[in-house]
Design a protein around this motif. Structure first.
Motif, PDB file in Angstrom:
ATOM      1  N   TYR A 128       0.835  -1.209   0.000  1.00 30.27           N
ATOM      2  CA  TYR A 128       0.000   0.000   0.000  1.00 30.27           C
ATOM      3  C   TYR A 128       0.869   1.259   0.000  1.00 30.27           C
ATOM      4  O   TYR A 128       0.573   2.234  -0.709  1.00 30.27           O
ATOM      5  CB  TYR A 128      -0.921  -0.023   1.218  1.00 30.27           C
ATOM      6  CG  TYR A 128      -1.662   1.263   1.462  1.00 30.27           C
ATOM      7  CD1 TYR A 128      -2.672   1.686   0.595  1.00 30.27           C
ATOM      8  CD2 TYR A 128      -1.353   2.068   2.565  1.00 30.27           C
ATOM      9  CE1 TYR A 128      -3.358   2.872   0.811  1.00 30.27           C
ATOM     10  CE2 TYR A 128      -2.036   3.255   2.790  1.00 30.27           C
ATOM     11  CZ  TYR A 128      -3.024   3.647   1.908  1.00 30.27           C
ATOM     12  OH  TYR A 128      -3.689   4.821   2.130  1.00 30.27           O
ATOM     13  N   LEU A 129       1.949   1.248   0.781  1.00 27.73           N
ATOM     14  CA  LEU A 129       2.842   2.404   0.822  1.00 27.73           C
ATOM     15  C   LEU A 129       3.497   2.643  -0.531  1.00 27.73           C
ATOM     16  O   LEU A 129       3.662   3.798  -0.958  1.00 27.73           O
ATOM     17  CB  LEU A 129       3.912   2.203   1.904  1.00 27.73           C
ATOM     18  CG  LEU A 129       3.438   2.250   3.357  1.00 27.73           C
ATOM     19  CD1 LEU A 129       4.584   1.923   4.303  1.00 27.73           C
ATOM     20  CD2 LEU A 129       2.852   3.623   3.693  1.00 27.73           C
TER      21      LEU A 129
ATOM     22  N   ARG B 248       2.210   7.878  -6.399  1.00 27.70           N
ATOM     23  CA  ARG B 248       1.438   9.108  -6.550  1.00 27.70           C
ATOM     24  C   ARG B 248       2.138  10.279  -5.875  1.00 27.70           C
ATOM     25  O   ARG B 248       2.165  11.399  -6.401  1.00 27.70           O
ATOM     26  CB  ARG B 248       0.037   8.915  -5.978  1.00 27.70           C
ATOM     27  CG  ARG B 248      -0.781   7.907  -6.774  1.00 27.70           C
ATOM     28  CD  ARG B 248      -2.122   7.553  -6.148  1.00 27.70           C
ATOM     29  NE  ARG B 248      -2.700   8.598  -5.347  1.00 27.70           N
ATOM     30  CZ  ARG B 248      -3.048   8.450  -4.068  1.00 27.70           C
ATOM     31  NH1 ARG B 248      -2.852   7.297  -3.458  1.00 27.70           N
ATOM     32  NH2 ARG B 248      -3.594   9.436  -3.411  1.00 27.70           N
ATOM     33  N   GLY B 249       2.733  10.005  -4.721  1.00 28.76           N
ATOM     34  CA  GLY B 249       3.457  11.060  -4.021  1.00 28.76           C
ATOM     35  C   GLY B 249       4.663  11.544  -4.804  1.00 28.76           C
ATOM     36  O   GLY B 249       5.006  12.733  -4.759  1.00 28.76           O
ATOM     37  N   THR B 250       5.306  10.633  -5.531  1.00 36.54           N
ATOM     38  CA  THR B 250       6.454  11.007  -6.359  1.00 36.54           C
ATOM     39  C   THR B 250       6.032  11.980  -7.458  1.00 36.54           C
ATOM     40  O   THR B 250       6.716  12.978  -7.722  1.00 36.54           O
ATOM     41  CB  THR B 250       7.083   9.752  -6.984  1.00 36.54           C
ATOM     42  OG1 THR B 250       7.555   8.887  -5.929  1.00 36.54           O
ATOM     43  CG2 THR B 250       8.251  10.112  -7.889  1.00 36.54           C
ATOM     44  N   ARG B 251       4.897  11.701  -8.083  1.00 35.89           N
ATOM     45  CA  ARG B 251       4.401  12.606  -9.123  1.00 35.89           C
ATOM     46  C   ARG B 251       4.089  13.987  -8.541  1.00 35.89           C
ATOM     47  O   ARG B 251       4.363  15.012  -9.169  1.00 35.89           O
ATOM     48  CB  ARG B 251       3.151  12.011  -9.789  1.00 35.89           C
ATOM     49  CG  ARG B 251       3.416  10.751 -10.593  1.00 35.89           C
ATOM     50  CD  ARG B 251       2.284  10.518 -11.590  1.00 35.89           C
ATOM     51  NE  ARG B 251       0.988  10.396 -10.934  1.00 35.89           N
ATOM     52  CZ  ARG B 251       0.433   9.252 -10.565  1.00 35.89           C
ATOM     53  NH1 ARG B 251       1.075   8.102 -10.811  1.00 35.89           N
ATOM     54  NH2 ARG B 251      -0.751   9.217  -9.991  1.00 35.89           N
TER      55      ARG B 251
ATOM     56  N   ARG C 248      14.188  18.916  -6.112  1.00 35.71           N
ATOM     57  CA  ARG C 248      15.455  18.700  -5.401  1.00 35.71           C
ATOM     58  C   ARG C 248      15.256  17.704  -4.248  1.00 35.71           C
ATOM     59  O   ARG C 248      16.049  16.780  -4.067  1.00 35.71           O
ATOM     60  CB  ARG C 248      15.997  20.033  -4.871  1.00 35.71           C
ATOM     61  CG  ARG C 248      16.431  20.995  -5.966  1.00 35.71           C
ATOM     62  CD  ARG C 248      16.727  22.374  -5.389  1.00 35.71           C
ATOM     63  NE  ARG C 248      17.019  23.318  -6.446  1.00 35.71           N
ATOM     64  CZ  ARG C 248      18.245  23.683  -6.806  1.00 35.71           C
ATOM     65  NH1 ARG C 248      19.289  23.181  -6.183  1.00 35.71           N
ATOM     66  NH2 ARG C 248      18.435  24.553  -7.777  1.00 35.71           N
ATOM     67  N   VAL C 249      14.218  17.910  -3.468  1.00 32.24           N
ATOM     68  CA  VAL C 249      13.943  16.989  -2.362  1.00 32.24           C
ATOM     69  C   VAL C 249      13.592  15.605  -2.889  1.00 32.24           C
ATOM     70  O   VAL C 249      14.030  14.584  -2.344  1.00 32.24           O
ATOM     71  CB  VAL C 249      12.809  17.542  -1.479  1.00 32.24           C
ATOM     72  CG1 VAL C 249      12.342  16.485  -0.479  1.00 32.24           C
ATOM     73  CG2 VAL C 249      13.265  18.785  -0.739  1.00 32.24           C
ATOM     74  N   LEU C 250      12.821  15.551  -3.981  1.00 35.43           N
ATOM     75  CA  LEU C 250      12.490  14.254  -4.574  1.00 35.43           C
ATOM     76  C   LEU C 250      13.746  13.531  -5.032  1.00 35.43           C
ATOM     77  O   LEU C 250      13.903  12.326  -4.782  1.00 35.43           O
ATOM     78  CB  LEU C 250      11.538  14.447  -5.757  1.00 35.43           C
ATOM     79  CG  LEU C 250      11.198  13.188  -6.559  1.00 35.43           C
ATOM     80  CD1 LEU C 250      10.507  12.160  -5.672  1.00 35.43           C
ATOM     81  CD2 LEU C 250      10.336  13.518  -7.754  1.00 35.43           C
TER      82      LEU C 250
ATOM     83  N   LEU D 184       7.047   9.626   0.961  1.00 36.03           N
ATOM     84  CA  LEU D 184       6.377   9.936  -0.302  1.00 36.03           C
ATOM     85  C   LEU D 184       4.898   9.590  -0.228  1.00 36.03           C
ATOM     86  O   LEU D 184       4.055  10.276  -0.809  1.00 36.03           O
ATOM     87  CB  LEU D 184       7.046   9.172  -1.442  1.00 36.03           C
ATOM     88  CG  LEU D 184       8.504   9.563  -1.741  1.00 36.03           C
ATOM     89  CD1 LEU D 184       9.120   8.603  -2.755  1.00 36.03           C
ATOM     90  CD2 LEU D 184       8.580  10.996  -2.247  1.00 36.03           C
ATOM     91  N   ALA D 185       4.574   8.523   0.487  1.00 37.08           N
ATOM     92  CA  ALA D 185       3.174   8.161   0.667  1.00 37.08           C
ATOM     93  C   ALA D 185       2.417   9.252   1.429  1.00 37.08           C
ATOM     94  O   ALA D 185       1.260   9.559   1.123  1.00 37.08           O
ATOM     95  CB  ALA D 185       3.064   6.825   1.402  1.00 37.08           C
TER      96      ALA D 185
END
Length: 419
Positions: A325-326, A332-335, A343-345, A383-384
């Motif tokens: 699930y994470l 989605r959190g990455t997008r 930069r943080v990504l 990210l989740a």
């Protein structure tokens, strides 16, 4: 004396919650983290050492800590390393911490040692909350992540006894949090704080210092806004490649990393790890880079639902479902983070991807990977949390930002006047 150490650990936890979290969050988090603290002590007493004896490393580290205590009684109090006791290689910090507790308590004091590990686990939950807020997750999603991490099965199990995994995860996530904070606002004090954290991490799990290397480089140079994003990424990769593969002037740290990598990827070690109940053998001809795709699948997704094994392996499947699930939410959190703060990504991905690849080349035991990937799980969960925050906003709604009381009052008055 052992119970006094437990009480002091609980008191320190209360202080950390009250001082590191906003007041309204601290009131809720305090009860959650105190419950998580007590749960670890209960699991230690009722499960780990009685009903379901588990592990091996935890017994080993407790024994080595007793050796450190004996050394202190002979030679005097000092930080003992592998130079004095060769068996302390790469675990000097946990064993010295456990030894100090045992020395104060005058015995093995396993409950007191576990209380310190439980304190560190709860402190990590606070770091995770602040880290999630730093990268753009809202308050509710960050608190939800704090609760999830506090009771994540693998993390709960491996911080309920004298394992070193609690030390490892806390130090790794703390280093990454400082690096991410530096990306957004550079502060030399954060760089100075990294020094003791990296030193401690080197004496807990040395190769993780190199896994944190790329994010730390980006955290240092990423604050210089004059440099474009692509240039920073290229510079970070170049510096890392030079550090890891340059043979012109190898230093002791790089040699240690190379030795650990070669040892973990060696056929003898992988076959030895595969001999246990949760071992896995791949048809790779002895080459750690062969059969990479199935190794990667096992590294990321095992244990699979259909697998048999020990009771602990079956319980691990509960966390694996949470992990699936994470991962789904993290995509989605990455997008979302790609559009908000690349930069943080990049900093997070520079830890997640290399660490996963390296673990895949040494994959031979599901139980071992289940423990080793805990830092990856923690970072992916951030990210989740970003995805959870975006889901709760209406389409097109901007992230909410807190306003000073005066500004909020002024805005309310303008609404009344214009209305």
């Amino acid at each position: 004396m052992e119970y006094i150490v437990v009480a002091v650990s609980a008191a320190i936890l209360v202080f950390l919650v009250q001082s590191c979290l906003p007041g309204h969050v601290a009131r809720r988090a305090l009860w959650v983290l105190l419950l998580a603290f007590v749960a670890r002590l209960a699991i230690h007493v009722l499960v780990m050492r009685t009903v379901l004896p588990y592990g091996g490393d935890n017994y080993t580290y407790a024994q080595r800590a007793m050796e450190v205590v004996a050394y202190w009684k002979r030679e005097g109090f000092q930080f003992v390393t592998s130079d004095q006791i060769p068996a302390l290689y790469s675990v000097a910090v946990p064993c010295n911490v456990f030894a100090l507790i045992m020395y104060v308590c005058g015995g093995s004091a396993l409950l007191a040692c576990t209380s310190v590990i439980a304190l560190m686990a709860c402190a990590l939950c606070i770091v995770i909350y602040r880290f999630a807020r730093l990268i753009g997750a809202d308050e509710r999603s960050s608190f939800r992540l704090l609760v999830l991490i506090a009771f994540l099965p693998a993390f709960l199990l491996h911080t309920s006894d004298t394992f070193k995994d609690g030390f490892n995860v806390f130090l790794v996530v703390s280093c990454l949090a400082l690096a991410a904070s530096n990306v957004q606002k550079f502060d030399i004090r954060k760089v100075l704080l990294l020094a003791p954290l990296l030193w401690a991490l080197w004496n807990v799990r040395p190769y993780m210092v190199f896994m944190c290397g790329l994010p730390l480089v980006l955290g240092f140079v990423g604050a210089r806004r004059a440099l474009p994003f692509c240039t920073l990424a290229l510079l970070a990769g170049t510096l890392a490649s030079f550090t890891l593969f340059s043979g012109a002037a190898p230093n002791a740290a790089v040699e240690t990393m190379q030795q650990q990598l070669e040892l973990g990827q060696s056929e003898a070690v992988r076959l030895a790890n595969a001999e246990t109940g949760s071992g896995v053998v791949f048809d790779d001809g002895g080459n750690p880079w062969s059969a990479f795709l199935p190794k990667l699948l096992y590294t990321v997704f095992s244990p699979f639902p259909w697998m048999g094994g020990s009771v602990v392996l079956q319980l691990a499947k509960i966390e694996t479902l949470i992990w699936y699930y994470l991962i789904f939410c993290a995509v989605r959190g990455t997008r979302q983070l790609w559009g908000q703060d690349r930069r943080v990504l990049m900093l997070l991905l520079l830890f997640i991807v290399p660490c996963t690849v390296v673990y895949a080349t040494s994959m031979a035991n599901i139980g071992l990977i289940f423990r080793q990937r805990m830092p990856i799980v923690m970072v992916v969960s951030l990210l989740a949390a970003v995805a959870w925050s975006q889901t709760r906003r209406r389409p097109g709604q901007a992230p909410s930002r807190s306003l000073p009381a005066s500004a909020a009052t002024g805005r309310a008055r303008r609404r009344v006047t214009t209305g």
